[in-house]
Structure formats: structure tokens, C-alpha cells
Design an enzyme around this catalytic site. Structure first.
Site, PDB file in Angstrom:
ATOM      1  N   CYS A  33       1.429   6.150   4.993  1.00 10.36           N
ATOM      2  CA  CYS A  33       1.056   4.783   4.644  1.00 10.36           C
ATOM      3  C   CYS A  33       0.418   4.157   5.878  1.00 10.36           C
ATOM      4  O   CYS A  33       0.286   4.815   6.908  1.00 10.36           O
ATOM      5  CB  CYS A  33       2.226   3.966   4.102  1.00 10.36           C
ATOM      6  N   CYS A  63      -3.082   4.280   2.302  1.00 15.07           N
ATOM      7  CA  CYS A  63      -3.758   4.430   3.596  1.00 15.07           C
ATOM      8  C   CYS A  63      -5.268   4.524   3.452  1.00 15.07           C
ATOM      9  O   CYS A  63      -5.986   4.584   4.448  1.00 15.07           O
ATOM     10  CB  CYS A  63      -3.203   5.605   4.389  1.00 15.07           C
ATOM     11  N   CYS A 104      -6.829   8.660   5.380  1.00  9.88           N
ATOM     12  CA  CYS A 104      -6.094   9.883   5.090  1.00  9.88           C
ATOM     13  C   CYS A 104      -7.061  11.063   4.995  1.00  9.88           C
ATOM     14  O   CYS A 104      -7.988  11.032   4.195  1.00  9.88           O
ATOM     15  CB  CYS A 104      -5.333   9.755   3.778  1.00  9.88           C
TER      16      CYS A 104
END
Length: 135
Positions: free
Chosen positions: A11, A85, A89
């Protein structure tokens, strides 16, 4: 080389959702799964409301610290679970990805974090049943 699956929770701040998910998976899977968590922009400390919410169910995450998402960590994980995120990511072909749409507990009190904690537990139970099917 280990046969146990590795799961990476990602996250933004690695201070709430991903830490609660990692706590649940460690608690429910024991040493059957390698558990990792990271953030695209890690906070200084874990969200105190997340710590309290997890403490209420007997899980202590106070020894965890927010970590920066490293390319190598993602690359070596079997399952990558993202929680808001976005583009930070990394994507690796052949990895199993899940994007869990969960409310961000940042800035919320423990009363608001409990339902997020409970939803994460439900998702962890489903994930665990898939990763380690009952014999």
C-alpha cells in the site's frame, strides 16, 4: 529454496492496510507462508489505530516498521496484493496479482479501522485457503 509461498502486501504508506494484512496472514498461516509488506511512499511509523485494532483481536504488529517497496522484493514474491499503490507497484509477468479495494485507515480512529481490519481478515482467509488447500 523454500517450497512455501511468499505473499507481498503493498500500500502507499505501509502503515495501515498492508500491515494489518501481513499481521493477519502471519497469525493465520503461522510459518506456512512467507509474509512481506512494503509501501510506495512509506510512513515513519505504523498507524496507531491499526495497531490498536489488531491488538483487540490478539495480534501484535508493534514490532513492524513501514518499508520502502523494493523491486527485488516484488520480483521474488509469488503473490502480490496491492491496496491502492497505483502505478508505483511493479508488474512482473507470471506473478499472481490481486488489487484489494479497501478504505485507507490513515487519519481515522479505531472505530473506523475495525471494519477495514475485519474485511482484511475475510480476504486473508480466502487467500490462505487458496494458497494452502486443506489436506
Amino acid at each position: 529454496m523454500s517450497d512455501k509461498p511468499s505473499v507481498l502486501f503493498v500500500c502507499v504508506h505501509n502503515a495501515g492496510r498492508s500491515q494489518m494484512a501481513a499481521g493477519w496472514l502471519r497469525h493465520l498461516a503461522g510459518d506456512a507462508v512467507e509474509v512481506r509488506s512494503a509501501g510506495s511512499a512509506p510512513a515513519e511509523t505504523i498507524n496507531p489505530a491499526a495497531v490498536e485494532a489488531m491488538r483487540e483481536v490478539g495480534i501484535d504488529i508493534t514490532d513492524q516498521t513501514p518499508r520502502k517497496l523494493e523491486w527485488e522484493t516484488a520480483e521474488s514474491s509469488d503473490v502480490i496484493i496491492t491496496m491502492g499503490c497505483g502505478d508505483a507497484c511493479p508488474i512482473f509477468p507470471g506473478k499472481r496479482y490481486e488489487d484489494w479495494k479497501l478504505e485507507d485507515p490513515a487519519g481515522k480512529g479505531v472505530d473506523a479501522v475495525r471494519p477495514i481490519r475485519d474485511e482484511i481478515k475475510t480476504r486473508i482467509e480466502v487467500l490462505l485457503a487458496d494458497l494452502i488447500p486443506a489436506a
